[in-house]
Design an enzyme around this catalytic site. Structure first.
Site, mmCIF file in Angstrom:
data_model
loop_
_atom_site.group_PDB
_atom_site.id
_atom_site.type_symbol
_atom_site.label_atom_id
_atom_site.label_comp_id
_atom_site.label_asym_id
_atom_site.label_seq_id
_atom_site.Cartn_x
_atom_site.Cartn_y
_atom_site.Cartn_z
ATOM 1 N N GLY A 44 37.501 14.234 -49.526
ATOM 2 C CA GLY A 44 36.481 15.034 -49.630
ATOM 3 C C GLY A 44 35.648 15.094 -48.013
ATOM 4 O O GLY A 44 35.194 16.140 -47.216
ATOM 5 N N GLU A 98 29.812 11.661 -45.223
ATOM 6 C CA GLU A 98 30.583 12.850 -46.500
ATOM 7 C C GLU A 98 29.777 13.537 -46.585
ATOM 8 O O GLU A 98 30.171 14.427 -45.570
ATOM 9 C CB GLU A 98 28.728 12.332 -47.837
ATOM 10 C CG GLU A 98 29.201 11.044 -48.568
ATOM 11 C CD GLU A 98 30.518 11.277 -49.313
ATOM 12 O OE1 GLU A 98 31.552 12.541 -49.350
ATOM 13 O OE2 GLU A 98 30.486 11.011 -50.901
ATOM 14 N N ASP A 99 30.890 14.196 -47.498
ATOM 15 C CA ASP A 99 31.091 15.437 -47.724
ATOM 16 C C ASP A 99 29.735 16.201 -48.332
ATOM 17 O O ASP A 99 29.395 16.857 -48.109
ATOM 18 C CB ASP A 99 31.872 16.619 -48.913
ATOM 19 C CG ASP A 99 32.201 15.435 -50.042
ATOM 20 O OD1 ASP A 99 31.379 15.088 -49.690
ATOM 21 O OD2 ASP A 99 33.649 15.408 -50.819
ATOM 22 N N ASP A 102 25.055 14.546 -54.022
ATOM 23 C CA ASP A 102 24.648 14.612 -55.034
ATOM 24 C C ASP A 102 23.299 13.774 -55.704
ATOM 25 O O ASP A 102 22.005 13.875 -55.090
ATOM 26 C CB ASP A 102 25.934 14.664 -55.493
ATOM 27 C CG ASP A 102 25.615 15.708 -56.909
ATOM 28 O OD1 ASP A 102 24.485 16.578 -56.810
ATOM 29 O OD2 ASP A 102 25.658 15.170 -57.490
ATOM 30 N N LYS A 130 22.349 18.090 -51.561
ATOM 31 C CA LYS A 130 21.903 18.721 -52.646
ATOM 32 C C LYS A 130 20.933 17.905 -53.216
ATOM 33 O O LYS A 130 20.704 17.111 -53.984
ATOM 34 C CB LYS A 130 22.479 18.891 -53.682
ATOM 35 C CG LYS A 130 23.531 19.755 -53.779
ATOM 36 C CD LYS A 130 24.415 20.074 -54.877
ATOM 37 C CE LYS A 130 25.772 20.148 -55.409
ATOM 38 N NZ LYS A 130 26.398 20.344 -56.286
ATOM 39 N N PHE A 151 27.726 24.360 -57.653
ATOM 40 C CA PHE A 151 28.456 23.464 -57.401
ATOM 41 C C PHE A 151 29.669 24.547 -56.547
ATOM 42 O O PHE A 151 29.644 25.310 -56.896
ATOM 43 C CB PHE A 151 29.883 23.295 -59.010
ATOM 44 C CG PHE A 151 30.557 22.616 -58.650
ATOM 45 C CD1 PHE A 151 30.702 20.997 -59.017
ATOM 46 C CD2 PHE A 151 31.770 23.253 -58.195
ATOM 47 C CE1 PHE A 151 31.416 19.965 -58.632
ATOM 48 C CE2 PHE A 151 33.016 22.213 -57.520
ATOM 49 C CZ PHE A 151 32.850 20.568 -57.905
HETATM 50 P P1 5GP Z 1 26.495 11.771 -56.221
HETATM 51 O O1 5GP Z 1 26.115 11.496 -54.388
HETATM 52 O O2 5GP Z 1 26.545 12.054 -57.337
HETATM 53 O O3 5GP Z 1 27.096 9.974 -56.033
HETATM 54 O O4 5GP Z 1 27.819 11.752 -55.536
HETATM 55 C C1 5GP Z 1 28.535 12.986 -54.272
HETATM 56 C C2 5GP Z 1 29.893 13.179 -54.717
HETATM 57 O O5 5GP Z 1 30.043 14.195 -55.495
HETATM 58 C C3 5GP Z 1 30.587 14.285 -53.865
HETATM 59 O O6 5GP Z 1 31.157 13.197 -52.852
HETATM 60 C C4 5GP Z 1 31.883 15.003 -54.289
HETATM 61 O O7 5GP Z 1 33.099 13.867 -54.147
HETATM 62 C C5 5GP Z 1 31.329 15.525 -55.493
HETATM 63 N N1 5GP Z 1 30.242 16.667 -55.755
HETATM 64 C C6 5GP Z 1 29.130 16.730 -55.531
HETATM 65 N N2 5GP Z 1 28.593 17.538 -55.753
HETATM 66 C C7 5GP Z 1 29.411 18.525 -55.297
HETATM 67 C C8 5GP Z 1 30.095 20.202 -55.287
HETATM 68 O O8 5GP Z 1 29.130 20.494 -55.432
HETATM 69 N N3 5GP Z 1 30.855 20.908 -55.296
HETATM 70 C C9 5GP Z 1 32.406 19.338 -55.238
HETATM 71 N N4 5GP Z 1 33.368 19.638 -54.900
HETATM 72 N N5 5GP Z 1 31.967 18.351 -55.548
HETATM 73 C C10 5GP Z 1 30.889 17.522 -56.158
#
Ligand code: 5GP
Length: 178
Positions: A44, A98-99, A102, A130, A151
């Site tokens: 991503g 990172e993209d 979350d 987020k 999302f």
């Molecule tokens: P976390 O912070 O929960 O460990 O995970 C982050 C990852 O969850 C991101 O790199 C992405 O792959 C995925 N992710 C979280 N929110 C979104 C979203 O709104 N859209 C998409 N496409 N992926 C998301």
């Protein structure tokens, strides 16, 4: 606009402008220090990395990691390394790219891992955040945009591996999830 996109959250122009600002900020903060190693998490963060590095006026290096969470252990933040870095990180100033942040679990675990491997410093740059969804404490040092708990897809972010190539960040139509 793509026919499956309900709403554009962040335009291509806004993303470019933000990358310019973040690149300038990183350049200023690392000038006179050892240039950072940018570690991008596949897949991503690839479009974001490509745009961001155009505006970093330092002799940076970049490398990639691919990680996934073990199914059923999401709450522990345990991750599986699918692709490790090609080089040693001993003594490196790292910026994790990172993209989107979350829950924060992925970055917290990767950050700790890089420190275990001997990195001097690990900071985070993310295009999107987020904060409402956070379950572990992770605060990105460099942040593009804070978004609500929706999302999103585009500019690297996928749904079922698609939409990563959209030049903007948008919300999918509900019928596309079914
Ligand atoms: P976390 O912070 O929960 O460990 O995970 C982050 C990852 O969850 C991101 O790199 C992405 O792959 C995925 N992710 C979280 N929110 C979104 C979203 O709104 N859209 C998409 N496409 N992926 C998301």
């Amino acid at each position: 606009m793509h026919q499956n996109i309900k709403e554009v959250f962040i335009t291509a122009e806004q993303i470019t402008e933000k990358c310019r600002e973040l690149g300038k900020q990183i350049t200023e903060e690392y000038t006179g220090k050892e240039a950072p190693l940018l570690v991008a998490l596949l897949k991503g963060s690839v479009p974001f990395l490509s745009e961001l590095i155009k505006y970093i006026e330092l002799d940076i290096e970049f490398d990639f990691m691919d990680v996934s969470s073990y199914s059923g252990t999401e709450s522990t933040g345990e991750i599986k390394i699918l692709k490790d870095l090609d080089r040693s990180v001993k003594g490196a100033n790292i910026i994790l790219v990172e993209d989107i942040v979350d829950t924060g679990r992925t970055l917290k675990t990767v950050k700790e891992l890089l420190y275990t491997k001997g990195a001097s410093d690990v900071k985070i740059v993310t295009l999107l955040d987020k904060p409402d969804r956070r379950v572990v404490e992770i605060v990105p040092e460099y942040l593009g945009f804070t978004i609500p708990n929706e999302f999103v897809v585009g500019f690297g972010l996928d749904f079922d591996q698609k939409y990563r190539n959209l030049p903007y960040i948008g919300v999918l139509k509900e019928e596309c999830y079914k």
